[in-house]
Design an enzyme around this catalytic site. Structure first.
Site, PDB file in Angstrom:
ATOM      1  N   LYS A  84       0.796  -1.232   0.000  1.00 16.71           N
ATOM      2  CA  LYS A  84       0.000   0.000   0.000  1.00 16.71           C
ATOM      3  C   LYS A  84       0.830   1.284   0.000  1.00 16.71           C
ATOM      4  O   LYS A  84       0.345   2.341  -0.367  1.00 16.71           O
ATOM      5  CB  LYS A  84      -0.954   0.002   1.191  1.00 16.71           C
ATOM      6  CG  LYS A  84      -2.089  -1.015   1.018  1.00 16.71           C
ATOM      7  CD  LYS A  84      -3.416  -0.329   1.058  1.00 16.71           C
ATOM      8  CE  LYS A  84      -4.586  -1.228   0.706  1.00 16.71           C
ATOM      9  NZ  LYS A  84      -4.555  -2.584   1.237  1.00 16.71           N
TER      10      LYS A  84
ATOM     11  N   SER B 223       0.758 -10.107  -0.935  1.00 12.38           N
ATOM     12  CA  SER B 223       0.621  -8.656  -0.822  1.00 12.38           C
ATOM     13  C   SER B 223       0.997  -8.025   0.512  1.00 12.38           C
ATOM     14  O   SER B 223       1.181  -6.822   0.596  1.00 12.38           O
ATOM     15  CB  SER B 223      -0.820  -8.264  -1.174  1.00 12.38           C
ATOM     16  OG  SER B 223      -1.735  -9.010  -0.390  1.00 12.38           O
TER      17      SER B 223
HETATM   18  C1  LIG Z   1      -5.364  -3.583   0.840  1.00 12.17           C
HETATM   19  C2  LIG Z   1      -4.807  -4.939   0.718  1.00 12.17           C
HETATM   20  C3  LIG Z   1      -5.237  -5.817  -0.296  1.00 12.17           C
HETATM   21  C4  LIG Z   1      -6.351  -5.483  -1.269  1.00 12.17           C
HETATM   22  O1  LIG Z   1      -6.074  -4.385  -2.096  1.00 12.17           O
HETATM   23  P1  LIG Z   1      -7.266  -3.626  -2.837  1.00 12.17           P
HETATM   24  O2  LIG Z   1      -6.617  -2.545  -3.598  1.00 12.17           O
HETATM   25  O3  LIG Z   1      -8.196  -3.108  -1.785  1.00 12.17           O
HETATM   26  O4  LIG Z   1      -7.966  -4.635  -3.696  1.00 12.17           O
HETATM   27  C5  LIG Z   1      -4.610  -7.048  -0.385  1.00 12.17           C
HETATM   28  N1  LIG Z   1      -3.636  -7.420   0.483  1.00 12.17           N
HETATM   29  C6  LIG Z   1      -3.217  -6.612   1.467  1.00 12.17           C
HETATM   30  C7  LIG Z   1      -2.144  -7.112   2.375  1.00 12.17           C
HETATM   31  C8  LIG Z   1      -3.780  -5.343   1.620  1.00 12.17           C
HETATM   32  O5  LIG Z   1      -3.346  -4.550   2.612  1.00 12.17           O
END
Ligand SMILES: *Cc1c(COP(=O)(O)O)cnc(C)c1O
Length: 332
Positions: free
Chosen positions: A53, A306
């Site tokens: 993010k 992510s």
């Molecule tokens: C925010 C987030 C997501 C999802 O991202 P979006 O842009 O809301 O689809 C996935 N994994 C993690 C670790 C996140 O913090």
């Protein structure tokens, strides 16, 4: 004309280069064998603040005017976005206020406070916290930074797609977690521009998958918010969604859903087989491959891992549960 173009992604990459890490893309022999494919993992677990993010947050804050910067930012977050905004604001010497709903995990609140943000716990869910943030923005002249429904944020997340393409130009399928859609929207934009035949797959938790239900309904819908191991994927997409709903509808080829036990198994698999600490929301793309939710046989696949911001006590409990299930001959 598209609201967001490849040049926005390249612009973002240049702008945020000094603030983010270029993360690793590693081949996974274990997942490749399991899926009869060539599977690579994009490790946003290595990213500054422990999740991707910060890419979107940096791209957004770096484009604010001097006047806006002087007043500061406010955001709504279940954790990782708030943490990213707090980190970037601190680096730029800006005031940051984060509104979080009551469900948020305490260790995430602590992390944001440690980064100098003012954290305000308001409302029972994401939508109520959002209303409070909007009100505060108006009253105190703060700029509201959306976690996903913002072109600068989407372009920032899209830089992951540029990095994947450079290292793996033969990619045929990308699998990423899907919540608000900024992550997969940005990545799919980059990859589809390189080749429209690259398949984009979004993975959500089965408990309250708002974007998936919205795609089915043909418009943004609301669902009651439920607790999930994938806490970073919970929350709505906004009934007034401006960008990500259409972007995901246009660019994403298929979606898959994971149950809570499948998310837990993915987190344990990441830890034990890949030696990776991954949070629930960060594990779902890997989990979709692990549990054969999508057909990738013979393909070159990149799965986005992510985020790493998991409560360690929780991860340890899940791992111990899996280990004792093995030793007693029970199901893993
Ligand atoms: C925010 C987030 C997501 C999802 O991202 P979006 O842009 O809301 O689809 C996935 N994994 C993690 C670790 C996140 O913090």
């Amino acid at each position: 004309m598209q609201p967001i173009e490849m040049r926005d992604l390249y612009g973002a990459r240049r702008r945020i280069a000094g603030m983010i890490r270029r993360t690793g893309l590693i081949h996974s022999p274990a997942l490749s064998a399991r899926c009869e494919a060539q599977v690579y993992l994009k490790l946003e677990t290595q990213q500054v603040t422990g999740a991707f993010k910060v890419r979107g947050a940096a791209n957004r804050l770096l484009q604010m005017t001097p006047g806006e910067r002087a007043r500061g930012v406010v955001t709504v977050s279940t954790g990782n976005h708030g943490r990213a905004v707090a980190h970037v604001a601190q680096a730029l010497g800006m005031r940051a206020v984060v509104c979080v709903p009551a469900l948020v995990l305490p260790h995430k609140v602590q992390a944001m406070r440690a980064l100098g943000a003012e954290v305000r716990v308001v409302g029972a869910n994401q939508d109520e916290a959002e209303a409070a943030a909007l009100e505060m923005a108006g009253r105190e002249g703060l700029t509201l930074v959306s976690p996903f429904d913002d072109l600068a944020v989407i372009a920032g997340q899209g830089t992951i797609g540029l990095e994947i393409l450079e290292e793996l130009p033969s990619i045929e399928v990308v699998v990423a977690p899907l919540s608000g859609g900024g992550l997969l929207g940005g990545i799919a934009l980059a990859l589809k521009a390189a080749s429209p035949s690259i398949r984009a797959v979004g993975v959500s938790m089965a408990r309250g998958p708002v974007m998936v239900e919205s795609l089915k309904a043909g418009r943004p819908v609301q669902l009651p918010e439920e607790k999930s191991l994938a806490d970073s994927l919970t929350g709505g997409i906004g009934l007034e969604n401006r960008y990500t709903f259409n972007l995901i509808r246009r660019l994403v080829d298929e979606t898959a859903l994971l149950h809570e036990d499948e998310i837990a198994a993915a987190m344990v698999y990441a830890l034990v087989e890949e030696r990776l600490v991954v949070e629930g929301g960060g594990s779902v793309a890997l989990g979709a491959l692990l549990h054969h939710k999508i057909d990738v046989a013979g393909k070159t696949v990149a799965a986005v891992v992510s985020g790493a911001n998991v409560d360690m006590a929780l991860l340890t409990r899940l791992a111990q549960g899996a280990a004792s299930a093995v030793s007693t001959g029970g199901p893993v």
